[in-house]
Design a protein around this motif. Structure first.
Motif, PDB file in Angstrom:
ATOM      1  N   MET A 279      51.215  14.267  70.815  1.00 32.65           N
ATOM      2  CA  MET A 279      49.767  14.483  70.755  1.00 32.65           C
ATOM      3  C   MET A 279      49.228  14.873  72.129  1.00 32.65           C
ATOM      4  O   MET A 279      48.066  14.679  72.418  1.00 32.65           O
ATOM      5  N   HIS A 280      50.117  15.404  72.981  1.00 29.76           N
ATOM      6  CA  HIS A 280      49.742  15.649  74.378  1.00 29.76           C
ATOM      7  C   HIS A 280      49.234  17.068  74.602  1.00 29.76           C
ATOM      8  O   HIS A 280      48.904  17.406  75.721  1.00 29.76           O
ATOM      9  N   THR A 281      49.167  17.903  73.548  1.00 30.41           N
ATOM     10  CA  THR A 281      49.027  19.347  73.770  1.00 30.41           C
ATOM     11  C   THR A 281      47.735  19.745  74.479  1.00 30.41           C
ATOM     12  O   THR A 281      47.671  20.820  75.039  1.00 30.41           O
TER      13      THR A 281
ATOM     14  N   GLY B  20      42.008  12.508  67.391  1.00 31.16           N
ATOM     15  CA  GLY B  20      42.611  11.242  67.799  1.00 31.16           C
ATOM     16  C   GLY B  20      41.656  10.083  67.607  1.00 31.16           C
ATOM     17  O   GLY B  20      41.999   9.047  67.036  1.00 31.16           O
TER      18      GLY B  20
ATOM     19  N   VAL C 181      48.696   6.411  67.303  1.00 26.07           N
ATOM     20  CA  VAL C 181      48.513   7.864  67.306  1.00 26.07           C
ATOM     21  C   VAL C 181      47.135   8.207  67.874  1.00 26.07           C
ATOM     22  O   VAL C 181      46.987   9.102  68.705  1.00 26.07           O
TER      23      VAL C 181
ATOM     24  N   ILE D 111      41.158  18.112  69.810  1.00 28.07           N
ATOM     25  CA  ILE D 111      42.318  17.231  69.636  1.00 28.07           C
ATOM     26  C   ILE D 111      41.907  15.785  69.918  1.00 28.07           C
ATOM     27  O   ILE D 111      42.273  14.861  69.198  1.00 28.07           O
TER      28      ILE D 111
ATOM     29  N   THR E 282      46.696   9.739  71.525  1.00 30.70           N
ATOM     30  CA  THR E 282      46.204  11.089  71.773  1.00 30.70           C
ATOM     31  C   THR E 282      45.372  11.114  73.046  1.00 30.70           C
ATOM     32  O   THR E 282      45.505  12.014  73.881  1.00 30.70           O
TER      33      THR E 282
END
Lengths: 213, 477
Positions: free
Chosen positions: B216-218, B155, B205, B151, B209
C-alpha cells in the motif's frame, strides 16, 4: 421497520451494477445520488423507534451523499468540460461480471462471520462487503479522476451500510463515518475543479502518470 | 490541561492565517515547536495526564511517540524561516497554518485513547498535510497530491471499516459497547475471534497505508519525491510514527485477547515484504528523493518486523522509530538543499554535491551511512537489537533475510548516493542562486547529532521511557 432494510439493500446492490455498467457519466452520478438517498432512508429504518437523532442523521446523509456531492460532481463535469463517457480500462461486460463475482464472494465471506441474533438473515453484512468491493472495482478500473471519486463514494457507502449494525449501540462511530464525505468534497473542490483543469486540458488520470518507475 | 497540547498548535495555526506580516509569520512555526517541546517535557514528567473521561490519555507508548514527534517537529521548524525566505512568492500563510495544524493533529493522535477519536485525528493529519504537498504547485506535485489523497483516503476508509468490525466483535458477544482502548483491552479476551481477526487485518491495511507498508506504499515515492524536503521529513518521521502507534494499539488488543501469534505472523510477513519491495526499487534509482521514499518503506517494514519478532526486538523497533525518524530528517533536509542547489533531483544532472554544497553533500553521505545501519549511528544499535531479538527467539530464517535485505539496500542506495555526492559538478555553480547558509545546515546537524548520540549513549530517562513503552506494547498495560 426492520423488514424494510432488505428491500432497500437490494435496491442499493442493483444501483452498484448500474454504476458499473453505465457508459454515461451522468447516469453513474445519478445512480450514486439515488444510492445516497437510500442510505439516508436506511438510517431511519435501522432504528427500532423513531428518534430525532435518527432523522437528523438521515437528513445529513441524504444532503451530503444524495444532493451535495452529486451536484459538485455535475458542476465539475460542466466546469471542466469533461467528456461524457466513462472510459473504463476493462469493458463494461467484464466490469459487470467482476461485480457479480465480487458480490458472490462477499456473500460467501459474510457467511463465515458470526452474526448477532437480531441480525441473522439480514442482508446488511453481504451488502456492505459487496458494495465496498464494487467501489474498489470502479476505483481501479476507471481512467477519469472523477470516476475514481465515484468509486471512492461507493466504497464509502459500503462502509456506511455496515455501520447500520452499530447504529444503535455505538452511534458515534456511524456519525464520524460521515466525515469520510469531507475527503470527497476536498477531492472534487480542491483538486479536480481548481487545479487539474488549470494544469491539464482534460481531467483524466492518464495525464497523472509522469510519476512512475 | 492535556487538551492544551492540541489546542496551542491549532491556535498558532489560526494566528499564522491572521498575522499580516509575511516576515514574522514563518517564525511562528519554530515558536510553536518550542512551546510544544516544553509542554511535552512537562507532560511526560507528570504522573497522570488525561482528560475528557479518558478519551485523551498519555500512556507510556504515547509518551515516547509524543516526545519524538515534538522534537522532530521543532528541529524541522528551524528550517522553515530560511526555506520560506526563498519561496516568498508562494502562499506561506497556508503553509505555516498547515504545518502547525499537522502538529496539533499528530499530538491528538498520540493522546487519543478512543478508537473513533484516533481515526478522526489520522484523517485530519492527512487533510492538513495535503496542501503542504501541493506547495510547489507544479503538475507533478498535483499528481503526487492526488495519489496521496486518493490512496490515503481509501486507507482511512478501510481503517474505519476495521473499527466497525472491532466494535461489532464486542457487540456480537453482548459486551458493554465501548470504543475506549482501556475498556477494550479489559474486554479483549471475550471478543468474537473471527471479527477480531478480520478487524485486525483491515486496520493493519488501513493504517498501514498511511504508514506506507508494501503493497500500500505506492503513494509514497510520488508524495515524498515531490514534497519540499522539510515536509518529507515530517511525513516520514511524524505521520508514519502516528500510524505505527495506531497499529501498536491494535496489536496490544490482539495480545490481550490471546491472539498475539496471529498478529505477529502478519507483521513478520508484511515487514519482510516491505523490505523486499523497497530493495527492488532502490536498485538503480535515478531520483534521489524517491530513493528516500523507498528507504522509508524499508524502515516501516523493519518496524513491523521488529514487533512481529517480539521480546527484545519490540524494544529495538521502538528505538528504531526514533533513530530512523531522526536520520530521515538528516536525509530529507540535505536532499532538499542539494535539490535546490542543482535544480534537479535526478542523478543524471546531480554530481559532485560535496563540491557544490560541501556541508549538505557531506551530511547527505553521513545520513546514508547512518540509515543503512553503519556504526556508530543510532540505526545501527536499533537494527542490531532487532537482529539480536530474532536470533535470540530462534527465528533464524527471519534474521538471515533481514541481514540479506539490509545488505542489498546498502549497495543499492549507496550507488545512488555516491553518484550524487562524488565527482565534479556537471552544471556551473551559477545555475541556481542557492547558497548554503547556516540556517539551512544547523537543523541537519542537530538531527545527525541526535542520531549519533542515540548510537553512542541512550540517556537513562529515555531508556526508561523506551522500556515502559515496550512493556506497554507487549502487555497492553
Amino acid at each position: 421497520m426492520y423488514q424494510l432494510i432488505d428491500p432497500i439493500l437490494v435496491a442499493v446492490l442493483l444501483l452498484n451494477f448500474a454504476a458499473l455498467g453505465a457508459s454515461q457519466l451522468r447516469t453513474v452520478i445519478h445512480a450514486i445520488a439515488l444510492q445516497g438517498v437510500l442510505l439516508g432512508v436506511l438510517v431511519v429504518v435501522a432504528h427500532n423507534e423513531f428518534t430525532i437523532w435518527a432523522v437528523l442523521m438521515a437528513c445529513a446523509a441524504i444532503t451530503l451523499k444524495g444532493i451535495f456531492i452529486p451536484r459538485l460532481l455535475f458542476h465539475a463535469i460542466r466546469e471542466v468540460s469533461i467528456r461524457r463517457e466513462v472510459e473504463p480500462i476493462i469493458g463494461f461486460i467484464a466490469s459487470l461480471l467482476l461485480g457479480g463475482l465480487g458480490t458472490a464472494l462477499a456473500v460467501l465471506f459474510s457467511n463465515t462471520l458470526p452474526i448477532a441474533q437480531e441480525h441473522v438473515g439480514s442482508l446488511i453484512v453481504p451488502a456492505a462487503l459487496s458494495t465496498t468491493l464494487t467501489g474498489f472495482l470502479i476505483l481501479t478500473t476507471r481512467v477519469k479522476a472523477i470516476t475514481q471519486v465515484v468509486g471512492y463514494l461507493v466504497l464509502e457507502n459500503g462502509i456506511f451500510i455496515f455501520g447500520m449494525l452499530l447504529v444503535e449501540a455505538m452511534p458515534f462511530l456511524v456519525e464520524i463515518g460521515v466525515l469520510l464525505d469531507l475527503f470527497v468534497a476536498i477531492f472534487v473542490m480542491g483538486i479536480i475543479i481548481n487545479r487539474i483543469s488549470r494544469e491539464f486540458s482534460t481531467v483524466s488520470t492518464r495525464n497523472l502518470s509522469s510519476l512512475k518507475e | 490541561m492535556v487538551w492544551l497540547l492540541v489546542l496551542i498548535p491549532l491556535l498558532l495555526a489560526v494566528a499564522a492565517v491572521l498575522i499580516p506580516s509575511g516576515r514574522l509569520r514563518p517564525w511562528l512555526v519554530p515558536f510553536g515547536g518550542l512551546i510544544q517541546v516544553v509542554l511535552v517535557v512537562f507532560a511526560i514528567s507528570s504522573e497522570n495526564v488525561s482528560g475528557f473521561q479518558g478519551w485523551l490519555l498519555l500512556d507510556p507508548l504515547g509518551k515516547l511517540v509524543l516526545l519524538f514527534i515534538s522534537v522532530l517537529f521543532f528541529i524541522c521548524s528551524l528550517y522553515v524561516p530560511g526555506y520560506l525566505s526563498l519561496r516568498a512568492e508562494r502562499p506561506t500563510r497556508l503553509f505555516c497554518a498547515c504545518l502547525l495544524s499537522m502538529l496539533g493533529m499528530m499530538t491528538l493522535m498520540t493522546l487519543s485513547h478512543h478508537l473513533g477519536l484516533m481515526w478522526v485525528a489520522m484523517e485530519a493529519t492527512t487533510l492538513a498535510s495535503a496542501p503542504l504537498l501541493l506547495f510547489n504547485s507544479s503538475t507533478r506535485s498535483l499528481e503526487a497530491t492526488w495519489k496521496y489523497l486518493l490512496i490515503g483516503s481509501v486507507g482511512i476508509a478501510l481503517a474505519l471499516l476495521g473499527s466497525f468490525f472491532l466494535a461489532y466483535a464486542s457487540l456480537y458477544e453482548g459486551l458493554e459497547s465501548t470504543l475506549q482502548f482501556d475498556d477494550l483491552i479489559k474486554l479483549a479476551p471475550h471478543l468474537s475471534k473471527p471479527w477480531l481477526h478480520a478487524a485486525f487485518v483491515l486496520l493493519l491495511v488501513g493504517y498501514g497505508t498511511k504508514m506506507g507498508l508494501a503493497p500500500m506504499h505506492t503513494w509514497k515515492p510520488d508524495a515524498y519525491g515531490e514534497a519540499p524536503g522539510l515536509v518529507g521529513a515530517l511525513l516520514a518521521g511524524g505521520v508514519t510514527s502516528c500510524a505505527f502507534l495506531a497499529i501498536l494499539r491494535f496489536y496490544s488488543l490482539c495480545v490481550a485477547s490471546g491472539e498475539a501469534a496471529f498478529a505477529r505472523e502478519i507483521f513478520i510477513f508484511s515487514g519482510i515484504l516491505s523490505m523486499v519491495v523497497a530493495a527492488v526499487f532502490m536498485i538503480r534509482q535515478r531520483d534521489f528523493k524517491r530513493m528516500l521514499a523507498y528507504s522509508s518503506v524499508e524502515h516501516m517494514g523493519i518496524l513491523v518486523l521488529g514487533i512481529g519478532v517480539g521480546g527484545l526486538a519490540t524494544y529495538g523497533a521502538l528505538l528504531h522509530l526514533l533513530t530512523n525518524g531522526l536520520t530521515k530528517g538528516v536525509l530529507f533536509l540535505s536532499a532538499g538543499n542539494i535539490h535546490r542547489a542543482f535544480g534537479s533531483k535526478l542523478t543524471d544532472d546531480v554530481r559532485g554535491a560535496i563540491r557544490r554544497v560541501p556541508m549538505s553533500g557531506a551530511l547527505f553521505l553521513a545520513g546514508f551511512l547512518a540509515i543503512t545501519g553503519s556504526p556508530p549511528f543510532g540505526p545501527f544499535i536499533s537494527e542490531f537489537t532487532i537482529l539480536n531479538g530474532a536470533i535470540g527467539s530462534g527465528k533464524f530464517v527471519v534474521a538471515a533475510l533481514f541481514l540479506l535485505l539490509l545488505a542489498i539496500v546498502f549497495v543499492g542506495m549507496g550507488s545512488t548516493v555516491l553518484r550524487v555526492t562524488q565527482g565534479t559538478p556537471s552544471t556551473p555553480a551559477t545555475a541556481t542562486d542557492f547558497r548554503e547558509s547556516p540556517r539551512f545546515v544547523i537543523p541537519i546537524l542537530l538531527f545527525l547529532g541526535m542520531s549519533l548520540l542515540l548510537g553512542l549513549y541512550i540517556p537513562p530517562q529515555l531508556e526508561s521511557l523506551l522500556k515502559n513503552a515496550a512493556l506497554f506494547v507487549e502487555n497492553g498495560v
